[in-house]
Design a protein around this motif. Structure first.
Motif, mmCIF file in Angstrom:
data_model
loop_
_atom_site.group_PDB
_atom_site.id
_atom_site.type_symbol
_atom_site.label_atom_id
_atom_site.label_comp_id
_atom_site.label_asym_id
_atom_site.label_seq_id
_atom_site.Cartn_x
_atom_site.Cartn_y
_atom_site.Cartn_z
ATOM 1 N N THR A 212 0.816 -1.216 0.000
ATOM 2 C CA THR A 212 0.000 0.000 0.000
ATOM 3 C C THR A 212 0.846 1.261 0.000
ATOM 4 O O THR A 212 1.886 1.326 0.670
ATOM 5 C CB THR A 212 -0.919 0.000 1.247
ATOM 6 O OG1 THR A 212 -1.359 -1.326 1.511
ATOM 7 C CG2 THR A 212 -2.120 0.903 1.053
ATOM 8 N N GLN A 213 0.355 2.241 -0.734
ATOM 9 C CA GLN A 213 1.056 3.530 -0.833
ATOM 10 C C GLN A 213 0.221 4.653 -0.237
ATOM 11 O O GLN A 213 -1.005 4.603 -0.246
ATOM 12 C CB GLN A 213 1.271 3.891 -2.312
ATOM 13 C CG GLN A 213 2.141 2.926 -3.064
ATOM 14 C CD GLN A 213 2.257 3.326 -4.536
ATOM 15 O OE1 GLN A 213 1.610 4.265 -4.998
ATOM 16 N NE2 GLN A 213 3.094 2.609 -5.257
ATOM 17 N N LEU A 214 0.914 5.670 0.224
ATOM 18 C CA LEU A 214 0.234 6.905 0.603
ATOM 19 C C LEU A 214 -0.142 7.627 -0.689
ATOM 20 O O LEU A 214 0.338 7.273 -1.772
ATOM 21 C CB LEU A 214 1.155 7.780 1.449
ATOM 22 C CG LEU A 214 1.543 7.191 2.810
ATOM 23 C CD1 LEU A 214 2.597 8.060 3.489
ATOM 24 C CD2 LEU A 214 0.310 7.039 3.703
ATOM 25 N N ALA A 215 -0.969 8.665 -0.555
ATOM 26 C CA ALA A 215 -1.417 9.381 -1.751
ATOM 27 C C ALA A 215 -0.245 10.002 -2.521
ATOM 28 O O ALA A 215 -0.329 10.199 -3.734
ATOM 29 C CB ALA A 215 -2.431 10.452 -1.352
ATOM 30 N N ASP A 216 0.853 10.292 -1.827
ATOM 31 C CA ASP A 216 2.017 10.884 -2.527
ATOM 32 C C ASP A 216 2.881 9.822 -3.206
ATOM 33 O O ASP A 216 3.940 10.136 -3.757
ATOM 34 C CB ASP A 216 2.853 11.722 -1.547
ATOM 35 C CG ASP A 216 3.542 10.864 -0.479
ATOM 36 O OD1 ASP A 216 3.464 9.614 -0.545
ATOM 37 O OD2 ASP A 216 4.166 11.453 0.428
ATOM 38 N N GLY A 217 2.458 8.573 -3.166
ATOM 39 C CA GLY A 217 3.169 7.526 -3.897
ATOM 40 C C GLY A 217 4.190 6.749 -3.081
ATOM 41 O O GLY A 217 4.779 5.794 -3.583
ATOM 42 N N THR A 218 4.434 7.156 -1.812
ATOM 43 C CA THR A 218 5.400 6.384 -1.015
ATOM 44 C C THR A 218 4.739 5.133 -0.459
ATOM 45 O O THR A 218 3.629 5.173 0.061
ATOM 46 C CB THR A 218 5.952 7.180 0.208
ATOM 47 O OG1 THR A 218 4.971 8.107 0.619
ATOM 48 C CG2 THR A 218 7.252 7.853 -0.094
ATOM 49 N N THR A 219 5.478 4.027 -0.574
ATOM 50 C CA THR A 219 4.961 2.753 -0.059
ATOM 51 C C THR A 219 5.136 2.736 1.457
ATOM 52 O O THR A 219 6.217 3.040 1.959
ATOM 53 C CB THR A 219 5.753 1.591 -0.682
ATOM 54 O OG1 THR A 219 5.619 1.688 -2.105
ATOM 55 C CG2 THR A 219 5.236 0.248 -0.214
ATOM 56 N N PHE A 220 4.064 2.409 2.186
ATOM 57 C CA PHE A 220 4.211 2.401 3.654
ATOM 58 C C PHE A 220 3.960 1.045 4.290
ATOM 59 O O PHE A 220 4.379 0.807 5.406
ATOM 60 C CB PHE A 220 3.308 3.461 4.304
ATOM 61 C CG PHE A 220 1.835 3.117 4.303
ATOM 62 C CD1 PHE A 220 1.045 3.432 3.213
ATOM 63 C CD2 PHE A 220 1.257 2.472 5.387
ATOM 64 C CE1 PHE A 220 -0.309 3.102 3.212
ATOM 65 C CE2 PHE A 220 -0.093 2.150 5.389
ATOM 66 C CZ PHE A 220 -0.880 2.463 4.292
ATOM 67 N N GLU A 221 3.251 0.150 3.599
ATOM 68 C CA GLU A 221 3.015 -1.153 4.260
ATOM 69 C C GLU A 221 3.059 -2.320 3.273
ATOM 70 O O GLU A 221 2.730 -2.183 2.097
ATOM 71 C CB GLU A 221 1.666 -1.184 5.006
ATOM 72 C CG GLU A 221 0.448 -1.190 4.112
ATOM 73 C CD GLU A 221 -0.865 -1.587 4.795
ATOM 74 O OE1 GLU A 221 -0.904 -1.832 6.012
ATOM 75 O OE2 GLU A 221 -1.884 -1.645 4.070
ATOM 76 N N VAL A 222 3.453 -3.445 3.819
ATOM 77 C CA VAL A 222 3.338 -4.738 3.138
ATOM 78 C C VAL A 222 2.563 -5.611 4.124
ATOM 79 O O VAL A 222 2.957 -5.717 5.286
ATOM 80 C CB VAL A 222 4.723 -5.360 2.859
ATOM 81 C CG1 VAL A 222 4.572 -6.765 2.307
ATOM 82 C CG2 VAL A 222 5.516 -4.496 1.890
ATOM 83 N N VAL A 223 1.453 -6.160 3.666
ATOM 84 C CA VAL A 223 0.612 -6.938 4.576
ATOM 85 C C VAL A 223 0.338 -8.315 3.999
ATOM 86 O O VAL A 223 -0.074 -8.436 2.842
ATOM 87 C CB VAL A 223 -0.750 -6.235 4.828
ATOM 88 C CG1 VAL A 223 -1.538 -6.970 5.905
ATOM 89 C CG2 VAL A 223 -0.549 -4.794 5.218
#
Ligand code: GLP
Length: 240
Positions: A212-223
């Motif tokens: 999952t990415q934040l709206a600015d395109g940075t990936t923050f999670e792998v689930v």
């Protein structure tokens, strides 16, 4: 109730009627089904025909049998709509169910190569590793292993991990979750899943991995989530 002149086989008509009663909630999980004899007498049809309808419904997991006791209504699967990037907490609340979590593990680990690549961070960067059992109405539904970039999502605590992570990220940190890609696989439950999800050995589970990415395109999670295949089905609208 039964139309003997219909081209639809009688067992199928009965099957549909029982199914409708289960789906409408008239027959509730754990209730016993009237006996073959009762159906046969009441509807003026043969017991063989009733048996055929019941067998079909048992094969489709609407019913289950206990030797010497009878036939019972099974728990119905939750239909999970996949159109939208929602959280477990939101999904359960939307269907009027009480979500809860059992936290198995919460720690900060250095990203290994695999995680670093998926989260687009350097190796050894701190990552929260969170393992939770996700419950609906106190029944275990899924086992979830979440990896979150600690430099990006600050201040996560074990207490927060026991409620909604997405709520914390959006409403407390004021970040916007943008998009995710998700893969699905059918697997057999491993030891841990059997134990935590309270399922039988060799049960199928639906494994999914979301990045999952934040709206600015940075990936923050792998689930990595393992959902009980006996309690879940998934729905997606397709257009062309
Ligand atoms: C679902 C998703 C996960 C996501 C989680 C967030 O379970 N499969 O990828 O991390 O929701 O849920 P919550 O905000 O309830 O912690």
């Amino acid at each position: 109730m039964i139309d003997k002149h219909s081209p639809i086989p009688i067992y199928h008509q009965l099957e549909e009627q029982i199914k409708t009663k289960i789906e409408s909630g008239e027959y509730k999980a754990g209730d016993s089904l009237p006996s073959e004899r009762e159906y046969a007498e009441q509807l003026g049809i043969s017991r063989m025909t009733v048996r055929q309808a019941i067998t079909n419904l048992a094969n489709k997991h609407y019913l289950y049998r206990i030797k010497g006791k009878g036939t019972f209504i099974a728990e119905q699967k939750l239909e999970q709509n996949l159109n939208g990037l929602t959280s477990f907490t939101e999904d359960m609340k939307a269907r009027g169910m009480k979500p809860s979590n059992k936290l198995i593990n919460f720690e900060i680990i250095p990203a290994n190569e695999g995680l670093a690549e998926q989260l687009h961070i350097p190796v050894y960067t701190p990552v929260y590793e969170i393992k939770r059992i996700r419950l609906a109405e106190d029944e275990p539904m899924a086992l979830e292993r979440t990896y979150i970039s600690a430099n990006l999502i600050k201040g996560l605590t074990d207490e927060i991990a026991q409620s909604s992570l997405y709520y914390y990220i959006e409403d407390k940190l004021g970040l916007r979750i943008g998009k995710a890609s998700q893969i699905f696989e059918a697997t057999l439950a491993n030891e841990e899943e059997i134990q935590y999800l309270k399922i039988e050995e060799n049960s199928p589970v639906l494994f999914m991995k979301r990045v999952t990415q934040l709206a600015d395109g940075t990936t923050f999670e792998v689930v990595k989530s393992s959902y009980r295949a006996d309690r879940y089905k998934f729905m997606l609208d397709l257009e062309r």
